[in-house]
Motif scaffolding. Structure first.
Motif, PDB file in Angstrom:
ATOM      1  N   MET A  12       0.851  -1.181   0.000  1.00  0.00           N
ATOM      2  CA  MET A  12       0.000   0.000   0.000  1.00  0.00           C
ATOM      3  C   MET A  12       0.894   1.240   0.000  1.00  0.00           C
ATOM      4  O   MET A  12       1.836   1.344   0.778  1.00  0.00           O
ATOM      5  CB  MET A  12      -0.910  -0.041   1.221  1.00  0.00           C
ATOM      6  CG  MET A  12      -1.790   1.162   1.345  1.00  0.00           C
ATOM      7  SD  MET A  12      -2.990   0.912   2.661  1.00  0.00           S
ATOM      8  CE  MET A  12      -4.355   1.712   1.915  1.00  0.00           C
ATOM      9  N   PRO A  13       0.571   2.218  -0.843  1.00  0.00           N
ATOM     10  CA  PRO A  13       1.407   3.428  -0.901  1.00  0.00           C
ATOM     11  C   PRO A  13       1.252   4.282   0.354  1.00  0.00           C
ATOM     12  O   PRO A  13       0.231   4.235   1.033  1.00  0.00           O
ATOM     13  CB  PRO A  13       0.870   4.162  -2.129  1.00  0.00           C
ATOM     14  CG  PRO A  13      -0.529   3.675  -2.281  1.00  0.00           C
ATOM     15  CD  PRO A  13      -0.545   2.259  -1.776  1.00  0.00           C
ATOM     16  N   ASN A  14       2.284   5.042   0.641  1.00  0.00           N
ATOM     17  CA  ASN A  14       2.213   5.982   1.758  1.00  0.00           C
ATOM     18  C   ASN A  14       1.381   7.184   1.353  1.00  0.00           C
ATOM     19  O   ASN A  14       1.570   7.728   0.270  1.00  0.00           O
ATOM     20  CB  ASN A  14       3.604   6.452   2.159  1.00  0.00           C
ATOM     21  CG  ASN A  14       4.407   5.354   2.806  1.00  0.00           C
ATOM     22  OD1 ASN A  14       3.839   4.461   3.415  1.00  0.00           O
ATOM     23  ND2 ASN A  14       5.708   5.413   2.678  1.00  0.00           N
ATOM     24  N   LEU A  15       0.460   7.582   2.198  1.00  0.00           N
ATOM     25  CA  LEU A  15      -0.384   8.737   1.951  1.00  0.00           C
ATOM     26  C   LEU A  15      -0.152   9.750   3.056  1.00  0.00           C
ATOM     27  O   LEU A  15       0.021   9.390   4.216  1.00  0.00           O
ATOM     28  CB  LEU A  15      -1.867   8.351   1.922  1.00  0.00           C
ATOM     29  CG  LEU A  15      -2.273   7.329   0.869  1.00  0.00           C
ATOM     30  CD1 LEU A  15      -3.729   6.926   1.056  1.00  0.00           C
ATOM     31  CD2 LEU A  15      -2.051   7.869  -0.518  1.00  0.00           C
ATOM     32  N   THR A  16      -0.164  11.014   2.677  1.00  0.00           N
ATOM     33  CA  THR A  16      -0.022  12.086   3.656  1.00  0.00           C
ATOM     34  C   THR A  16      -1.174  13.045   3.495  1.00  0.00           C
ATOM     35  O   THR A  16      -1.489  13.459   2.381  1.00  0.00           O
ATOM     36  CB  THR A  16       1.311  12.837   3.461  1.00  0.00           C
ATOM     37  OG1 THR A  16       2.385  11.891   3.508  1.00  0.00           O
ATOM     38  CG2 THR A  16       1.502  13.881   4.534  1.00  0.00           C
ATOM     39  N   ILE A  17      -1.792  13.401   4.597  1.00  0.00           N
ATOM     40  CA  ILE A  17      -2.873  14.385   4.594  1.00  0.00           C
ATOM     41  C   ILE A  17      -2.319  15.671   5.199  1.00  0.00           C
ATOM     42  O   ILE A  17      -1.776  15.660   6.301  1.00  0.00           O
ATOM     43  CB  ILE A  17      -4.083  13.886   5.410  1.00  0.00           C
ATOM     44  CG1 ILE A  17      -4.675  12.633   4.760  1.00  0.00           C
ATOM     45  CG2 ILE A  17      -5.132  14.990   5.539  1.00  0.00           C
ATOM     46  CD1 ILE A  17      -5.768  11.967   5.565  1.00  0.00           C
ATOM     47  N   TYR A  18      -2.467  16.761   4.464  1.00  0.00           N
ATOM     48  CA  TYR A  18      -2.053  18.074   4.957  1.00  0.00           C
ATOM     49  C   TYR A  18      -3.307  18.821   5.365  1.00  0.00           C
ATOM     50  O   TYR A  18      -4.192  19.045   4.560  1.00  0.00           O
ATOM     51  CB  TYR A  18      -1.301  18.844   3.865  1.00  0.00           C
ATOM     52  CG  TYR A  18      -0.032  18.143   3.454  1.00  0.00           C
ATOM     53  CD1 TYR A  18       1.136  18.313   4.184  1.00  0.00           C
ATOM     54  CD2 TYR A  18      -0.002  17.308   2.351  1.00  0.00           C
ATOM     55  CE1 TYR A  18       2.299  17.670   3.824  1.00  0.00           C
ATOM     56  CE2 TYR A  18       1.153  16.659   1.975  1.00  0.00           C
ATOM     57  CZ  TYR A  18       2.303  16.836   2.718  1.00  0.00           C
ATOM     58  OH  TYR A  18       3.454  16.195   2.366  1.00  0.00           O
ATOM     59  N   HIS A  19      -3.372  19.190   6.611  1.00  0.00           N
ATOM     60  CA  HIS A  19      -4.545  19.871   7.145  1.00  0.00           C
ATOM     61  C   HIS A  19      -4.177  21.320   7.437  1.00  0.00           C
ATOM     62  O   HIS A  19      -3.201  21.588   8.122  1.00  0.00           O
ATOM     63  CB  HIS A  19      -5.011  19.183   8.435  1.00  0.00           C
ATOM     64  CG  HIS A  19      -6.176  19.857   9.078  1.00  0.00           C
ATOM     65  ND1 HIS A  19      -7.465  19.686   8.630  1.00  0.00           N
ATOM     66  CD2 HIS A  19      -6.248  20.708  10.118  1.00  0.00           C
ATOM     67  CE1 HIS A  19      -8.273  20.408   9.378  1.00  0.00           C
ATOM     68  NE2 HIS A  19      -7.570  21.032  10.282  1.00  0.00           N
ATOM     69  N   ILE A  38      -1.712  28.780   2.604  1.00  0.00           N
ATOM     70  CA  ILE A  38      -0.479  28.852   3.382  1.00  0.00           C
ATOM     71  C   ILE A  38       0.334  27.564   3.245  1.00  0.00           C
ATOM     72  O   ILE A  38       1.537  27.594   2.993  1.00  0.00           O
ATOM     73  CB  ILE A  38      -0.790  29.144   4.861  1.00  0.00           C
ATOM     74  CG1 ILE A  38      -1.470  30.516   4.976  1.00  0.00           C
ATOM     75  CG2 ILE A  38       0.462  29.070   5.717  1.00  0.00           C
ATOM     76  CD1 ILE A  38      -2.086  30.792   6.330  1.00  0.00           C
ATOM     77  N   VAL A  39      -0.337  26.425   3.374  1.00  0.00           N
ATOM     78  CA  VAL A  39       0.343  25.130   3.323  1.00  0.00           C
ATOM     79  C   VAL A  39       1.056  24.923   1.988  1.00  0.00           C
ATOM     80  O   VAL A  39       2.177  24.411   1.946  1.00  0.00           O
ATOM     81  CB  VAL A  39      -0.663  23.989   3.592  1.00  0.00           C
ATOM     82  CG1 VAL A  39      -0.033  22.626   3.365  1.00  0.00           C
ATOM     83  CG2 VAL A  39      -1.226  24.091   5.004  1.00  0.00           C
ATOM     84  N   HIS A  96      -1.985  14.454  -7.619  1.00  0.00           N
ATOM     85  CA  HIS A  96      -3.414  14.765  -7.525  1.00  0.00           C
ATOM     86  C   HIS A  96      -3.711  15.417  -6.177  1.00  0.00           C
ATOM     87  O   HIS A  96      -2.900  15.365  -5.252  1.00  0.00           O
ATOM     88  CB  HIS A  96      -4.284  13.538  -7.746  1.00  0.00           C
ATOM     89  CG  HIS A  96      -3.818  12.315  -7.025  1.00  0.00           C
ATOM     90  ND1 HIS A  96      -2.931  11.436  -7.581  1.00  0.00           N
ATOM     91  CD2 HIS A  96      -4.097  11.833  -5.806  1.00  0.00           C
ATOM     92  CE1 HIS A  96      -2.694  10.449  -6.736  1.00  0.00           C
ATOM     93  NE2 HIS A  96      -3.383  10.676  -5.639  1.00  0.00           N
ATOM     94  N   VAL A  97      -4.883  16.037  -6.126  1.00  0.00           N
ATOM     95  CA  VAL A  97      -5.291  16.794  -4.946  1.00  0.00           C
ATOM     96  C   VAL A  97      -6.730  16.418  -4.588  1.00  0.00           C
ATOM     97  O   VAL A  97      -7.586  16.302  -5.470  1.00  0.00           O
ATOM     98  CB  VAL A  97      -5.212  18.318  -5.214  1.00  0.00           C
ATOM     99  CG1 VAL A  97      -5.779  19.109  -4.057  1.00  0.00           C
ATOM    100  CG2 VAL A  97      -3.795  18.736  -5.524  1.00  0.00           C
ATOM    101  N   LEU A  98      -6.976  16.239  -3.310  1.00  0.00           N
ATOM    102  CA  LEU A  98      -8.321  16.040  -2.779  1.00  0.00           C
ATOM    103  C   LEU A  98      -8.537  17.151  -1.763  1.00  0.00           C
ATOM    104  O   LEU A  98      -7.761  17.287  -0.821  1.00  0.00           O
ATOM    105  CB  LEU A  98      -8.435  14.671  -2.094  1.00  0.00           C
ATOM    106  CG  LEU A  98      -9.723  14.404  -1.322  1.00  0.00           C
ATOM    107  CD1 LEU A  98     -10.908  14.335  -2.277  1.00  0.00           C
ATOM    108  CD2 LEU A  98      -9.596  13.119  -0.522  1.00  0.00           C
TER     109      LEU A  98
END
Length: 143
Positions: free
Chosen positions: A1-8, A13-14, A25-27
């Motif tokens: 499974m690929p590593n996923l990162t969520i930026y909150h 700014i982020v 891609h972007v969600l």
């Protein structure tokens, strides 16, 4: 499974911390601006908020939530920032409220994105409360 990162956080700014063409891609689930849609007619036009009562009300956001009252989603500059960090051919899935998604879509398109498909989640929430159908039928039948 690929590593996923969520930026909150506030994407304006982020995204400054990332180089061009960084993401495939972007969600995103930006503010929907539900309070403001009927009060302010000129989102995305660079108009400053706070000059009229309607603008101050819109700035307060849905149910008084400040994060929903700014011009983030309707501003093409927001989506240009996102486009900068997405690789060519990358895609974005952006959520929006049913009453304001058209304004968000226009801002995304104005920023240079190509709108390919739109997915809709349509659901019903109860029934109209303004008319008791059984009483109306009884009345028509003379009961």
């Amino acid at each position: 499974m690929p590593n996923l990162t969520i930026y909150h956080g506030d994407m304006r700014i982020v995204l400054e911390d990332f180089p061009d063409n960084h993401f495939t891609h972007v969600l995103t689930d930006p503010p929907y601006h539900l309070q403001s849609i009927s009060d302010v007619k000129c989102f995305g036009q660079g108009k400053a908020f706070g000059r009229t009562n309607a603008e101050r009300k819109a700035r307060s956001g849905f149910m008084g939530k400040q994060w929903d009252g700014s011009d983030v989603s309707f501003d093409p500059m927001t989506w240009k920032r996102v486009l900068r960090v997405v690789k060519p051919g990358g895609y974005m899935l952006c959520f929006g409220g049913s009453r304001t998604v058209h304004r968000i879509a226009c801002a995304i398109e104005d920023a240079g994105w190509q709108l390919v498909d739109t997915m809709l989640w349509i659901y019903s929430s109860g029934f109209p409360k303004s008319l008791d159908i059984s009483k109306s039928i009884d009345q028509r039948l003379g009961r």
